[in-house]
Design an enzyme around this catalytic site. Structure first.
Site, PDB file in Angstrom:
ATOM      1  N   SER A   1     -38.265  -5.177  -8.174  1.00  0.00           N
ATOM      2  CA  SER A   1     -37.007  -4.895  -7.493  1.00  0.00           C
ATOM      3  C   SER A   1     -35.865  -5.520  -8.279  1.00  0.00           C
ATOM      4  CB  SER A   1     -37.049  -5.501  -6.086  1.00  0.00           C
ATOM      5  OG  SER A   1     -35.793  -5.382  -5.464  1.00  0.00           O
TER       6      SER A   1
ATOM      7  N   GLY B   1     -31.941 -10.220  -2.877  1.00  0.00           N
ATOM      8  CA  GLY B   1     -32.372 -10.634  -1.543  1.00  0.00           C
ATOM      9  C   GLY B   1     -33.862 -10.389  -1.355  1.00  0.00           C
TER      10      GLY B   1
ATOM     11  N   ASP C   1     -40.681  -0.645  -0.315  1.00  0.00           N
ATOM     12  CA  ASP C   1     -39.743   0.446  -0.008  1.00  0.00           C
ATOM     13  C   ASP C   1     -39.660   0.545   1.505  1.00  0.00           C
ATOM     14  OD1 ASP C   1     -38.138   2.498  -1.552  1.00  0.00           O
ATOM     15  OD2 ASP C   1     -38.980   3.707   0.063  1.00  0.00           O
ATOM     16  N   SER C   2     -38.449   0.589   2.020  1.00  0.00           N
ATOM     17  CA  SER C   2     -38.313   0.508   3.471  1.00  0.00           C
ATOM     18  C   SER C   2     -37.138   1.335   3.956  1.00  0.00           C
ATOM     19  CB  SER C   2     -38.132  -0.958   3.877  1.00  0.00           C
ATOM     20  OG  SER C   2     -37.157  -1.578   3.072  1.00  0.00           O
TER      21      SER C   2
ATOM     22  N   GLY D   1     -28.274  -4.287   6.341  1.00  0.00           N
ATOM     23  CA  GLY D   1     -28.530  -2.859   6.559  1.00  0.00           C
ATOM     24  C   GLY D   1     -28.230  -2.423   7.988  1.00  0.00           C
TER      25      GLY D   1
HETATM   26  P1  IMP Z   1     -34.861   0.420  -0.479  1.00  0.00           P
HETATM   27  O1  IMP Z   1     -34.299  -0.784  -1.179  1.00  0.00           O
HETATM   28  O2  IMP Z   1     -34.742   1.689  -1.239  1.00  0.00           O
HETATM   29  O3  IMP Z   1     -36.246   0.175   0.033  1.00  0.00           O
HETATM   30  O4  IMP Z   1     -33.892   0.630   0.776  1.00  0.00           O
HETATM   31  C1  IMP Z   1     -34.151   0.049   1.987  1.00  0.00           C
HETATM   32  C2  IMP Z   1     -32.974   0.324   2.940  1.00  0.00           C
HETATM   33  O5  IMP Z   1     -33.509   0.454   4.261  1.00  0.00           O
HETATM   34  C3  IMP Z   1     -32.040  -0.846   3.007  1.00  0.00           C
HETATM   35  O6  IMP Z   1     -30.947  -0.667   2.168  1.00  0.00           O
HETATM   36  C4  IMP Z   1     -31.601  -0.856   4.472  1.00  0.00           C
HETATM   37  O7  IMP Z   1     -30.572   0.036   4.649  1.00  0.00           O
HETATM   38  C5  IMP Z   1     -32.778  -0.291   5.204  1.00  0.00           C
HETATM   39  N1  IMP Z   1     -33.619  -1.379   5.723  1.00  0.00           N
HETATM   40  C6  IMP Z   1     -34.852  -1.711   5.295  1.00  0.00           C
HETATM   41  N2  IMP Z   1     -35.314  -2.783   5.955  1.00  0.00           N
HETATM   42  C7  IMP Z   1     -34.319  -3.138   6.807  1.00  0.00           C
HETATM   43  C8  IMP Z   1     -34.203  -4.203   7.762  1.00  0.00           C
HETATM   44  O8  IMP Z   1     -35.071  -5.067   7.950  1.00  0.00           O
HETATM   45  N3  IMP Z   1     -33.042  -4.227   8.439  1.00  0.00           N
HETATM   46  C9  IMP Z   1     -32.042  -3.333   8.259  1.00  0.00           C
HETATM   47  N4  IMP Z   1     -32.095  -2.346   7.393  1.00  0.00           N
HETATM   48  C10 IMP Z   1     -33.244  -2.237   6.665  1.00  0.00           C
END
Ligand code: IMP
Length: 200
Positions: A14, A18, A75-76, A157
């Site tokens: 990543s 954070g 990924d979330s 987020g």
């Molecule tokens: P990634 O970095 O492409 O996996 O994007 C994940 C996005 O999902 C983040 O930028 C947040 O917008 C959202 N997200 C994932 N986990 C959380 C969480 O624990 N709280 C709030 N938003 C989250």
């Protein structure tokens, strides 16, 4: 059975500081030294998978192959039932290049309109990949309801509009430890640790 991680150094696939810090903290008790893809100057692969796990696999495998070390990716995102699961894997992209999550949350509220179904969940996929191509993936979820207007300033987020089931505070009103005890990321981590780390 998943392959056991028996090395001492792991790449966090990543470029998000954070996430790198949070994952490093979670793995510290297992004597694992972590280094980020950013620190190693690894390129960021295109996240063109169609599922959270597919995107976690793309990131983990790319970093493992490029570094020659095992790599872990996360990924979330937020899935809103009444929006057919949107924004889902596009959760980060809905905030635009300026990462404006206030606008992204307002967009969700606008799309929901007068819909009474406010059910939503966060999902977190974690993939551990080895340089030889072997991978182990895990998925955690937390369910709840969306509220409006936003409440709370902790977290990140979409946290200010998400109230987990059985609670009254949003994730953004909770102390980080309280959120982390029940979050989608904690659930995926528990599965990863149980399956792939020896001192669990
Ligand atoms: P990634 O970095 O492409 O996996 O994007 C994940 C996005 O999902 C983040 O930028 C947040 O917008 C959202 N997200 C994932 N986990 C959380 C969480 O624990 N709280 C709030 N938003 C989250």
């Amino acid at each position: 059975m998943a392959r056991i991680f028996d090395g001492s150094k792991l790449v966090i696939a990543s470029h998000n500081l954070g996430k790198v810090r949070e994952i490093g903290d979670l793995l510290a008790p297992f004597g694992v030294e972590t280094v980020s893809a950013g620190d190693l100057g690894l390129p960021e692969p295109a996240e063109d998978g169609l599922t959270f796990i597919a995107n976690a696999e793309i990131k983990a495998l790319g970093a493992a192959k490029a570094s020659g070390l095992p790599a872990l990716a996360d990924d979330s995102g937020l899935e809103v039932a009444a929006l057919g699961g949107e924004p889902g894997i596009y959760s980060a992209r809905w905030a635009g290049p300026n990462k404006d999550f206030t606008a992204a949350m307002a967009l969700i509220n606008e799309k929901l309109g007068s819909t009474t179904n406010r059910c939503a969940n966060f999902t977190c996929a974690l993939t551990l990949a080895w340089p030889d191509g072997e991978m182990a993936s895990f998925e955690g979820k937390v369910f709840g309801d969306l509220i409006w207007p936003m409440r709370g300033h902790k977290g990140f987020g979409y946290d200010p509009i998400f109230v987990p089931t059985g609670h009254t505070m949003t994730f953004a009103e909770m102390d980080p430890a309280q959120k982390h005890a029940m979050s989608h990321r904690a659930s995926a981590f528990k599965q990863l640790i149980n399956a792939c780390f020896k001192n669990s």
